[in-house]
Design a protein around this motif. Sequence first.
Motif, PDB file in Angstrom:
ATOM      1  N   LEU A 146     -11.036 -12.555  60.575  1.00 61.43           N
ATOM      2  CA  LEU A 146     -12.168 -13.793  60.588  1.00 61.43           C
ATOM      3  C   LEU A 146     -11.370 -14.522  61.743  1.00 61.43           C
ATOM      4  CD1 LEU A 146     -14.049 -15.699  59.845  1.00 61.43           C
ATOM      5  CD2 LEU A 146     -12.636 -16.469  57.747  1.00 61.43           C
ATOM      6  N   GLU A 147     -10.099 -14.737  61.621  1.00 62.63           N
ATOM      7  CA  GLU A 147      -9.222 -15.660  62.656  1.00 62.63           C
ATOM      8  C   GLU A 147      -9.496 -15.102  64.031  1.00 62.63           C
ATOM      9  OE1 GLU A 147      -4.534 -16.847  63.473  1.00 62.63           O
ATOM     10  OE2 GLU A 147      -5.479 -17.099  61.338  1.00 62.63           O
ATOM     11  N   ASN A 148      -9.509 -13.861  64.080  1.00 60.11           N
ATOM     12  CA  ASN A 148      -9.846 -13.261  65.521  1.00 60.11           C
ATOM     13  C   ASN A 148     -11.277 -13.477  66.003  1.00 60.11           C
ATOM     14  OD1 ASN A 148      -7.411 -12.231  65.479  1.00 60.11           O
ATOM     15  ND2 ASN A 148      -7.836 -10.000  65.130  1.00 60.11           N
ATOM     16  N   ARG A 149     -12.279 -13.492  64.994  1.00 60.29           N
ATOM     17  CA  ARG A 149     -13.428 -13.821  65.299  1.00 60.29           C
ATOM     18  C   ARG A 149     -13.736 -15.343  66.008  1.00 60.29           C
ATOM     19  NH1 ARG A 149     -14.871 -10.488  60.427  1.00 60.29           N
ATOM     20  NH2 ARG A 149     -15.403  -8.357  61.397  1.00 60.29           N
ATOM     21  N   CYS A 150     -13.186 -15.909  65.310  1.00 57.83           N
ATOM     22  CA  CYS A 150     -13.116 -17.344  65.417  1.00 57.83           C
ATOM     23  C   CYS A 150     -12.469 -17.773  67.037  1.00 57.83           C
ATOM     24  CB  CYS A 150     -12.327 -18.284  64.646  1.00 57.83           C
ATOM     25  SG  CYS A 150     -13.232 -18.299  62.833  1.00 57.83           S
ATOM     26  N   HIS A 151     -11.238 -16.976  67.154  1.00 55.00           N
ATOM     27  CA  HIS A 151     -10.752 -17.247  68.875  1.00 55.00           C
ATOM     28  C   HIS A 151     -11.609 -16.487  69.737  1.00 55.00           C
ATOM     29  CE1 HIS A 151      -6.876 -19.005  68.067  1.00 55.00           C
ATOM     30  NE2 HIS A 151      -6.828 -18.490  66.947  1.00 55.00           N
ATOM     31  N   ARG A 152     -12.637 -15.385  69.197  1.00 56.94           N
ATOM     32  CA  ARG A 152     -13.320 -14.609  70.295  1.00 56.94           C
ATOM     33  C   ARG A 152     -14.504 -15.857  70.490  1.00 56.94           C
ATOM     34  NH1 ARG A 152     -13.417 -10.683  67.618  1.00 56.94           N
ATOM     35  NH2 ARG A 152     -12.020  -9.232  68.686  1.00 56.94           N
ATOM     36  N   ALA A 153     -14.868 -16.340  69.575  1.00 58.47           N
ATOM     37  CA  ALA A 153     -15.917 -17.608  70.080  1.00 58.47           C
ATOM     38  C   ALA A 153     -15.441 -18.515  70.896  1.00 58.47           C
ATOM     39  CB  ALA A 153     -16.553 -18.225  68.640  1.00 58.47           C
ATOM     40  N   ALA A 154     -14.250 -19.068  70.622  1.00 56.56           N
ATOM     41  CA  ALA A 154     -13.733 -19.974  71.646  1.00 56.56           C
ATOM     42  C   ALA A 154     -13.378 -19.346  73.071  1.00 56.56           C
ATOM     43  CB  ALA A 154     -12.069 -20.501  70.988  1.00 56.56           C
ATOM     44  N   PHE A 155     -12.879 -18.163  72.920  1.00 58.23           N
ATOM     45  CA  PHE A 155     -12.932 -17.323  74.445  1.00 58.23           C
ATOM     46  C   PHE A 155     -14.411 -17.396  74.967  1.00 58.23           C
ATOM     47  CE2 PHE A 155      -9.044 -14.925  72.609  1.00 58.23           C
ATOM     48  CZ  PHE A 155      -8.044 -16.111  73.150  1.00 58.23           C
ATOM     49  N   LEU A 156     -15.167 -16.992  74.487  1.00 61.31           N
ATOM     50  CA  LEU A 156     -16.677 -16.857  74.752  1.00 61.31           C
ATOM     51  C   LEU A 156     -17.015 -18.263  75.446  1.00 61.31           C
ATOM     52  CD1 LEU A 156     -18.240 -14.593  72.353  1.00 61.31           C
ATOM     53  CD2 LEU A 156     -17.885 -13.971  74.609  1.00 61.31           C
ATOM     54  N   SER A 157     -16.593 -19.521  74.650  1.00 64.73           N
ATOM     55  CA  SER A 157     -16.941 -20.680  75.269  1.00 64.73           C
ATOM     56  C   SER A 157     -16.337 -21.117  76.483  1.00 64.73           C
ATOM     57  CB  SER A 157     -16.793 -21.659  74.093  1.00 64.73           C
ATOM     58  OG  SER A 157     -16.907 -22.864  74.598  1.00 64.73           O
ATOM     59  N   GLN A 158     -15.239 -20.572  76.543  1.00 64.51           N
ATOM     60  CA  GLN A 158     -14.169 -21.152  77.643  1.00 64.51           C
ATOM     61  C   GLN A 158     -14.633 -20.208  78.626  1.00 64.51           C
ATOM     62  OE1 GLN A 158     -10.349 -20.402  75.801  1.00 64.51           O
ATOM     63  NE2 GLN A 158     -10.349 -22.218  74.983  1.00 64.51           N
ATOM     64  N   TRP A 159     -15.209 -18.928  78.485  1.00 63.72           N
ATOM     65  CA  TRP A 159     -15.542 -18.157  79.588  1.00 63.72           C
ATOM     66  C   TRP A 159     -17.295 -18.437  80.182  1.00 63.72           C
ATOM     67  CZ3 TRP A 159     -14.717 -12.276  78.730  1.00 63.72           C
ATOM     68  CH2 TRP A 159     -14.401 -11.568  79.770  1.00 63.72           C
ATOM     69  N   ASP A 160     -17.829 -19.587  79.611  1.00 63.83           N
ATOM     70  CA  ASP A 160     -19.017 -20.224  80.074  1.00 63.83           C
ATOM     71  C   ASP A 160     -19.994 -19.194  79.465  1.00 63.83           C
ATOM     72  OD1 ASP A 160     -17.964 -22.375  81.326  1.00 63.83           O
ATOM     73  OD2 ASP A 160     -17.768 -21.172  83.275  1.00 63.83           O
ATOM     74  N   LYS A 161     -19.828 -18.706  78.155  1.00 64.91           N
ATOM     75  CA  LYS A 161     -20.845 -17.842  77.491  1.00 64.91           C
ATOM     76  C   LYS A 161     -21.077 -18.488  76.216  1.00 64.91           C
ATOM     77  CE  LYS A 161     -19.267 -13.491  79.208  1.00 64.91           C
ATOM     78  NZ  LYS A 161     -20.283 -12.782  79.834  1.00 64.91           N
ATOM     79  N   ALA A 162     -21.533 -19.972  76.381  1.00 59.80           N
ATOM     80  CA  ALA A 162     -21.834 -20.854  75.125  1.00 59.80           C
ATOM     81  C   ALA A 162     -22.707 -20.399  74.155  1.00 59.80           C
ATOM     82  CB  ALA A 162     -22.329 -22.241  75.598  1.00 59.80           C
ATOM     83  N   ASP A 163     -23.842 -19.639  74.519  1.00 61.09           N
ATOM     84  CA  ASP A 163     -24.893 -19.363  73.661  1.00 61.09           C
ATOM     85  C   ASP A 163     -24.163 -18.048  72.931  1.00 61.09           C
ATOM     86  OD1 ASP A 163     -26.860 -20.942  74.733  1.00 61.09           O
ATOM     87  OD2 ASP A 163     -27.725 -19.402  75.962  1.00 61.09           O
ATOM     88  N   ALA A 164     -23.655 -17.172  73.462  1.00 57.78           N
ATOM     89  CA  ALA A 164     -22.828 -16.179  72.551  1.00 57.78           C
ATOM     90  C   ALA A 164     -22.037 -16.570  71.717  1.00 57.78           C
ATOM     91  CB  ALA A 164     -22.097 -14.993  73.591  1.00 57.78           C
TER      92      ALA A 164
END
Length: 168
Positions: free
Chosen positions: A106-124
Amino acid sequence: SFSQMLEARRQRDEATFQARRADAQLAFHDLVFSTVGDRPITMLDLLDRGRDLLRQEYVGEPRFTASISAMLARQYGEIGSYDKALAMLAHSDSFARLAGGAEQLLENRCHRAAFLSQWDKADAAHALLDSLHPLIATAPLAVRPECLIMEAGILTDDQQADSAVPIA
């Protein structure tokens, strides 16, 4: 009672793991730094060396490998190496599954969302977070703050500070 005995055993096993993890983290850091020598080294070089050593030396310790892989993923993310960060999260996931580490997943999935956001993939990032809300709501207290901090950061990055403040 039987349930008290099981809880005591679980707490003992957790304490044993935490002590072993602390010892292994020190040994891991020593190993990484001992391989550097006296040449100049970048943070990326150091993280790559840590990743390689982890894969060589700790494959038999899935819970430790899952934890350290997630830590390396966060470090890669901090220097903007999101492709390597996501790869390390996937590595962490595979070992967390072996170790039965639902909290780490679960923690990894939350970090994955943060990385996607920082990678300009806000929708994902938002789609992933939305799928995680039910899991975060019922997650153990130790995991929830980490995920909520990630969500607040994503909302802030997305110019939604009004929504981020109550979550933070």
